[in-house]
Scaffold this motif. Sequence first.
Motif, mmCIF file in Angstrom:
data_model
loop_
_atom_site.group_PDB
_atom_site.id
_atom_site.type_symbol
_atom_site.label_atom_id
_atom_site.label_comp_id
_atom_site.label_asym_id
_atom_site.label_seq_id
_atom_site.Cartn_x
_atom_site.Cartn_y
_atom_site.Cartn_z
ATOM 1 N N PHE A 100 0.839 -1.198 0.000
ATOM 2 C CA PHE A 100 0.000 0.000 0.000
ATOM 3 C C PHE A 100 0.876 1.252 0.000
ATOM 4 C CE2 PHE A 100 -2.662 -3.242 2.057
ATOM 5 C CZ PHE A 100 -3.798 -3.165 1.254
ATOM 6 N N VAL A 101 0.807 2.025 -1.078
ATOM 7 C CA VAL A 101 1.582 3.260 -1.201
ATOM 8 C C VAL A 101 0.659 4.444 -0.948
ATOM 9 C CG1 VAL A 101 3.124 4.627 -2.647
ATOM 10 C CG2 VAL A 101 3.014 2.140 -2.952
ATOM 11 N N ALA A 102 0.971 5.233 0.073
ATOM 12 C CA ALA A 102 0.168 6.405 0.422
ATOM 13 C C ALA A 102 0.982 7.668 0.207
ATOM 14 C CB ALA A 102 -0.304 6.316 1.874
ATOM 15 N N THR A 103 0.356 8.658 -0.367
ATOM 16 C CA THR A 103 0.993 9.956 -0.602
ATOM 17 C C THR A 103 0.884 10.830 0.641
ATOM 18 O OG1 THR A 103 0.492 9.872 -2.964
ATOM 19 C CG2 THR A 103 0.933 12.038 -2.024
ATOM 20 N N ALA A 104 1.985 11.477 1.016
ATOM 21 C CA ALA A 104 1.958 12.424 2.130
ATOM 22 C C ALA A 104 2.986 13.519 1.856
ATOM 23 C CB ALA A 104 2.245 11.735 3.459
ATOM 24 N N SER A 105 2.635 14.745 2.171
ATOM 25 C CA SER A 105 3.409 15.922 1.789
ATOM 26 C C SER A 105 4.450 16.316 2.830
ATOM 27 C CB SER A 105 2.456 17.101 1.565
ATOM 28 O OG SER A 105 3.162 18.299 1.358
ATOM 29 N N THR A 106 5.659 16.599 2.366
ATOM 30 C CA THR A 106 6.705 17.096 3.264
ATOM 31 C C THR A 106 6.575 18.600 3.512
ATOM 32 O OG1 THR A 106 8.205 17.420 1.384
ATOM 33 C CG2 THR A 106 8.356 15.323 2.556
ATOM 34 N N THR A 107 5.714 19.262 2.749
ATOM 35 C CA THR A 107 5.506 20.700 2.927
ATOM 36 C C THR A 107 4.396 20.984 3.919
ATOM 37 O OG1 THR A 107 6.245 21.094 0.652
ATOM 38 C CG2 THR A 107 5.014 22.873 1.712
ATOM 39 N N TYR A 108 3.357 20.152 3.911
ATOM 40 C CA TYR A 108 2.179 20.429 4.730
ATOM 41 C C TYR A 108 1.908 19.359 5.788
ATOM 42 C CZ TYR A 108 1.355 24.137 1.405
ATOM 43 O OH TYR A 108 1.495 25.262 0.642
ATOM 44 N N GLU A 109 2.890 18.524 6.064
ATOM 45 C CA GLU A 109 2.770 17.531 7.135
ATOM 46 C C GLU A 109 3.817 17.817 8.214
ATOM 47 O OE1 GLU A 109 0.753 14.888 7.547
ATOM 48 O OE2 GLU A 109 -0.041 14.313 5.588
ATOM 49 N N ASP A 110 3.633 17.177 9.368
ATOM 50 C CA ASP A 110 4.600 17.254 10.460
ATOM 51 C C ASP A 110 5.398 15.947 10.499
ATOM 52 O OD1 ASP A 110 5.316 18.566 13.288
ATOM 53 O OD2 ASP A 110 5.067 16.404 13.547
ATOM 54 N N PRO A 111 6.722 16.009 10.569
ATOM 55 C CA PRO A 111 7.521 14.773 10.512
ATOM 56 C C PRO A 111 7.181 13.759 11.591
ATOM 57 C CG PRO A 111 8.923 16.688 10.222
ATOM 58 C CD PRO A 111 7.576 17.201 10.609
ATOM 59 N N TYR A 112 6.971 14.207 12.817
ATOM 60 C CA TYR A 112 6.698 13.269 13.901
ATOM 61 C C TYR A 112 5.378 12.541 13.677
ATOM 62 C CZ TYR A 112 6.586 11.332 18.614
ATOM 63 O OH TYR A 112 6.556 10.473 19.682
ATOM 64 N N LEU A 113 4.346 13.301 13.343
ATOM 65 C CA LEU A 113 3.034 12.691 13.145
ATOM 66 C C LEU A 113 3.031 11.779 11.922
ATOM 67 C CD1 LEU A 113 0.692 15.722 13.946
ATOM 68 C CD2 LEU A 113 1.299 13.794 15.419
ATOM 69 N N LEU A 114 3.726 12.190 10.851
ATOM 70 C CA LEU A 114 3.794 11.348 9.661
ATOM 71 C C LEU A 114 4.537 10.053 9.961
ATOM 72 C CD1 LEU A 114 4.323 12.365 6.014
ATOM 73 C CD2 LEU A 114 5.841 10.637 6.997
ATOM 74 N N ALA A 115 5.669 10.155 10.667
ATOM 75 C CA ALA A 115 6.429 8.953 11.015
ATOM 76 C C ALA A 115 5.581 8.004 11.852
ATOM 77 C CB ALA A 115 7.690 9.345 11.784
ATOM 78 N N ARG A 116 4.806 8.551 12.757
ATOM 79 C CA ARG A 116 3.948 7.740 13.618
ATOM 80 C C ARG A 116 2.864 7.028 12.807
ATOM 81 N NH1 ARG A 116 -0.317 9.920 18.116
ATOM 82 N NH2 ARG A 116 -0.398 8.063 19.414
ATOM 83 N N ARG A 117 2.229 7.747 11.874
ATOM 84 C CA ARG A 117 1.136 7.159 11.092
ATOM 85 C C ARG A 117 1.639 6.054 10.166
ATOM 86 N NH1 ARG A 117 -0.211 12.338 9.555
ATOM 87 N NH2 ARG A 117 -0.404 11.703 7.393
ATOM 88 N N PHE A 118 2.769 6.280 9.508
ATOM 89 C CA PHE A 118 3.283 5.252 8.605
ATOM 90 C C PHE A 118 3.822 4.043 9.366
ATOM 91 C CE2 PHE A 118 2.960 8.377 5.242
ATOM 92 C CZ PHE A 118 2.680 7.595 4.130
#
Length: 317
Positions: A100-118
């Motif tokens: 499953f490949v999900a798109t997520a933005s490095t401009t409009y996301e937070d690194p900690y929250l993105l790392a946690r979700r993935f």
Amino acid sequence: MSTSKRQMRLGAFIMATGHHIAAWRHPEAQADAGLNIDHYRELAQTAERGKFDLVFVADSPAGWDRAKDPEALRRTAQGAHFEPLTLWAALSQVTKHIGFVATASTTYEDPYLLARRFASLDYISKGRAAWNVVTTGADVSKNFSIAGHPAHADRYERAEEFVDLVKGLWDSYEDDAFIRDKESGVYLDPDKVHLVDHKGKFFSVAGPLNVGRPVQGYPVIVQAGASEPGRELAARTAEMIFTANQTFEDAQEFYTDVKGRLARYGRRPDELLISPGIFPVLGGTEAEAQANYDHIQSLVHPSIAWNILARHYKGID
């Protein structure tokens, strides 16, 4: 000479009602597909039965701009769809093998929250998560507390730091950090938990992440940028890159250029998979496929056709 067996890798790039701008109008189309979990479940399970390696959805952290694009808002079905990590978490429970490949933005996301979700998706899917790293080309800054859309170069400079920080957070726990020994009462080895303690130009994050090390170590890193900084980011960080070259010569140039950049990062050419996109229109015969294509084309509303032309020929009335 290499004796490794080469295999074609197949990915299904799912747009809710199809990639064609008017596909939602087809009599057999699922018009509410973007918000229909049963539709996505059928597509994911069909792709898995067909031995596809992955399914992928594109995403943007904003909807249509009504003021700039009223006809697009009125006549296309691509503005309303599920958030991709939520969608993939659900579909991972009704599939066994497909990635499953999900798109997520490095401009409009937070690194900690993105790392946690993935990391969470990697656990939920039992090691089938992948992150499509994008910097978001469209200006969607009005939906976020930032002072305008960053310039292209700034977005990629931020992306470089962002990816490294996320990987650092995924390294918060060593593979065997969790002891979980009921007899001794020891649950965790603190010596195997690491702060990221990152202080950079764009981010300051202490860590550690509050999810264990992902099942894969790192979820697969995917990239789709074709610009100079996009190619460089892919060469340094990605395991797979999407591309949509329009001519064979352009595809060859892209392949040679990106593969040629890997050595400067100590990587081999086979460490990055380049995945070109195709847009198939199917039929039992070539004539039937052509008829199917002509029918879908006939469903394009004139205002949408002009809208698409205007985006490609800016400044021309």
